[in-house]
Scaffold this motif. Sequence first.
Motif, short mmCIF file in Angstrom:
data_model
loop_
_atom_site.label_atom_id
_atom_site.label_comp_id
_atom_site.label_asym_id
_atom_site.label_seq_id
_atom_site.Cartn_x
_atom_site.Cartn_y
_atom_site.Cartn_z
N MET A 88 0.84 -1.17 0.00
CA MET A 88 0.00 0.00 0.00
C MET A 88 0.90 1.24 0.00
O MET A 88 1.79 1.36 0.83
CB MET A 88 -0.88 -0.03 1.25
N ASN A 89 0.64 2.16 -0.94
CA ASN A 89 1.44 3.38 -0.96
C ASN A 89 0.88 4.39 0.03
O ASN A 89 -0.16 4.18 0.66
CB ASN A 89 1.57 3.94 -2.38
N GLU A 90 1.55 5.53 0.16
CA GLU A 90 1.19 6.51 1.19
C GLU A 90 -0.18 7.14 0.93
O GLU A 90 -0.95 7.38 1.88
CB GLU A 90 2.27 7.60 1.29
N ILE A 91 -0.52 7.42 -0.32
CA ILE A 91 -1.83 8.01 -0.64
C ILE A 91 -2.94 7.02 -0.27
O ILE A 91 -3.96 7.41 0.32
CB ILE A 91 -1.91 8.43 -2.11
N GLU A 92 -2.74 5.76 -0.60
CA GLU A 92 -3.73 4.74 -0.25
C GLU A 92 -3.86 4.59 1.26
O GLU A 92 -4.95 4.37 1.79
CB GLU A 92 -3.36 3.40 -0.89
N ARG A 93 -2.76 4.72 1.97
CA ARG A 93 -2.78 4.65 3.43
C ARG A 93 -3.62 5.79 4.03
O ARG A 93 -4.41 5.57 4.95
CB ARG A 93 -1.35 4.70 3.96
N VAL A 94 -3.45 6.99 3.51
CA VAL A 94 -4.25 8.13 3.96
C VAL A 94 -5.73 7.88 3.69
O VAL A 94 -6.58 8.07 4.56
CB VAL A 94 -3.77 9.44 3.28
N CYS A 95 -6.05 7.42 2.50
CA CYS A 95 -7.44 7.16 2.13
C CYS A 95 -8.03 6.06 3.01
O CYS A 95 -9.18 6.20 3.49
CB CYS A 95 -7.53 6.77 0.65
N GLN A 96 -7.28 5.01 3.27
CA GLN A 96 -7.77 3.92 4.12
C GLN A 96 -8.06 4.44 5.53
O GLN A 96 -9.07 4.09 6.14
CB GLN A 96 -6.78 2.78 4.16
N PHE A 97 -7.17 5.26 6.06
CA PHE A 97 -7.38 5.82 7.40
C PHE A 97 -8.69 6.61 7.43
O PHE A 97 -9.50 6.47 8.35
CB PHE A 97 -6.21 6.71 7.80
N LEU A 98 -8.92 7.44 6.42
CA LEU A 98 -10.14 8.25 6.38
C LEU A 98 -11.38 7.38 6.19
O LEU A 98 -12.42 7.64 6.79
CB LEU A 98 -10.04 9.31 5.29
N ASP A 99 -11.27 6.35 5.36
CA ASP A 99 -12.39 5.42 5.19
C ASP A 99 -12.74 4.76 6.52
O ASP A 99 -13.92 4.64 6.87
CB ASP A 99 -12.06 4.34 4.16
N GLU A 100 -11.73 4.33 7.26
CA GLU A 100 -11.98 3.65 8.53
C GLU A 100 -12.49 4.61 9.60
O GLU A 100 -13.31 4.24 10.42
CB GLU A 100 -10.71 2.94 9.00
N ALA A 101 -12.03 5.85 9.58
CA ALA A 101 -12.52 6.86 10.52
C ALA A 101 -13.96 7.24 10.19
O ALA A 101 -14.71 7.66 11.06
CB ALA A 101 -11.62 8.09 10.50
N GLN A 102 -14.34 7.14 8.94
CA GLN A 102 -15.66 7.42 8.39
C GLN A 102 -15.98 8.90 8.28
O GLN A 102 -16.64 9.31 7.34
CB GLN A 102 -16.77 6.70 9.16
N THR A 103 -15.57 9.69 9.23
CA THR A 103 -15.82 11.13 9.17
C THR A 103 -14.51 11.86 9.41
O THR A 103 -13.75 11.50 10.30
CB THR A 103 -16.84 11.56 10.25
N TYR A 104 -14.27 12.88 8.61
CA TYR A 104 -13.16 13.78 8.85
C TYR A 104 -13.71 15.20 8.78
O TYR A 104 -14.83 15.43 8.33
CB TYR A 104 -12.00 13.56 7.87
N PHE A 105 -12.93 16.14 9.26
CA PHE A 105 -13.36 17.53 9.30
C PHE A 105 -12.45 18.36 8.41
O PHE A 105 -11.23 18.32 8.55
CB PHE A 105 -13.37 18.04 10.74
N LEU A 106 -13.06 19.06 7.47
CA LEU A 106 -12.34 19.87 6.50
C LEU A 106 -12.42 21.34 6.91
O LEU A 106 -13.52 21.86 7.15
CB LEU A 106 -12.94 19.70 5.10
N ALA A 107 -11.26 21.99 6.97
CA ALA A 107 -11.19 23.40 7.32
C ALA A 107 -10.84 24.22 6.09
O ALA A 107 -9.92 23.89 5.35
CB ALA A 107 -10.14 23.62 8.40
N THR A 108 -11.62 25.28 5.89
CA THR A 108 -11.37 26.25 4.84
C THR A 108 -11.37 27.63 5.49
O THR A 108 -11.54 27.75 6.70
CB THR A 108 -12.48 26.20 3.76
N VAL A 109 -11.18 28.66 4.67
CA VAL A 109 -11.24 30.03 5.16
C VAL A 109 -12.21 30.81 4.30
O VAL A 109 -12.23 30.68 3.08
CB VAL A 109 -9.85 30.70 5.11
N GLU A 110 -13.06 31.60 4.96
CA GLU A 110 -13.97 32.52 4.27
C GLU A 110 -13.65 33.91 4.79
O GLU A 110 -13.86 34.21 5.97
CB GLU A 110 -15.41 32.16 4.58
N ASP A 111 -13.09 34.75 3.91
CA ASP A 111 -12.55 36.05 4.30
C ASP A 111 -11.48 35.79 5.37
O ASP A 111 -10.50 35.15 5.09
CB ASP A 111 -13.65 37.00 4.77
#
Length: 133
Positions: free
Chosen positions: A1-24
Amino acid sequence: MNEIERVCQFLDEAQTYFLATVEDDQPRVRPFGTALVYDGRFYIQTSKAKNVSKQIQSNPKVELCAFKDGTWLRLSGELVNDDNRDVKVAMLEKSPNLAQMYDADDEKMQMLYFRNATATFCSFTAAPEVIQL
């Protein structure tokens, strides 16, 4: 498993992640659940009609965070829009519940991949592991 797949698998198993953006000058954080590796890129999905899409268009630098089994992942980088129909189809196949809201041929579905990304796996019991994607 490469590093990108590892990140995706972690997020799949966590089921929910939180995305931060900026508005102004205001941070905005919301839950997400879509994650896909396609053609060597890590993708997330949203709607072009949502505020998050407008925020990313204005400032593509984002960070996400997920927690699972005493370990958390922070992934920071820039999101790039990809209107490729094939990647939309791949996301709909992976997450069939999205088909209630999106179609690979509609203008609402937005696929975004990370560029210049850094993933950091952290816990209270080990040193952080930093990976450049």
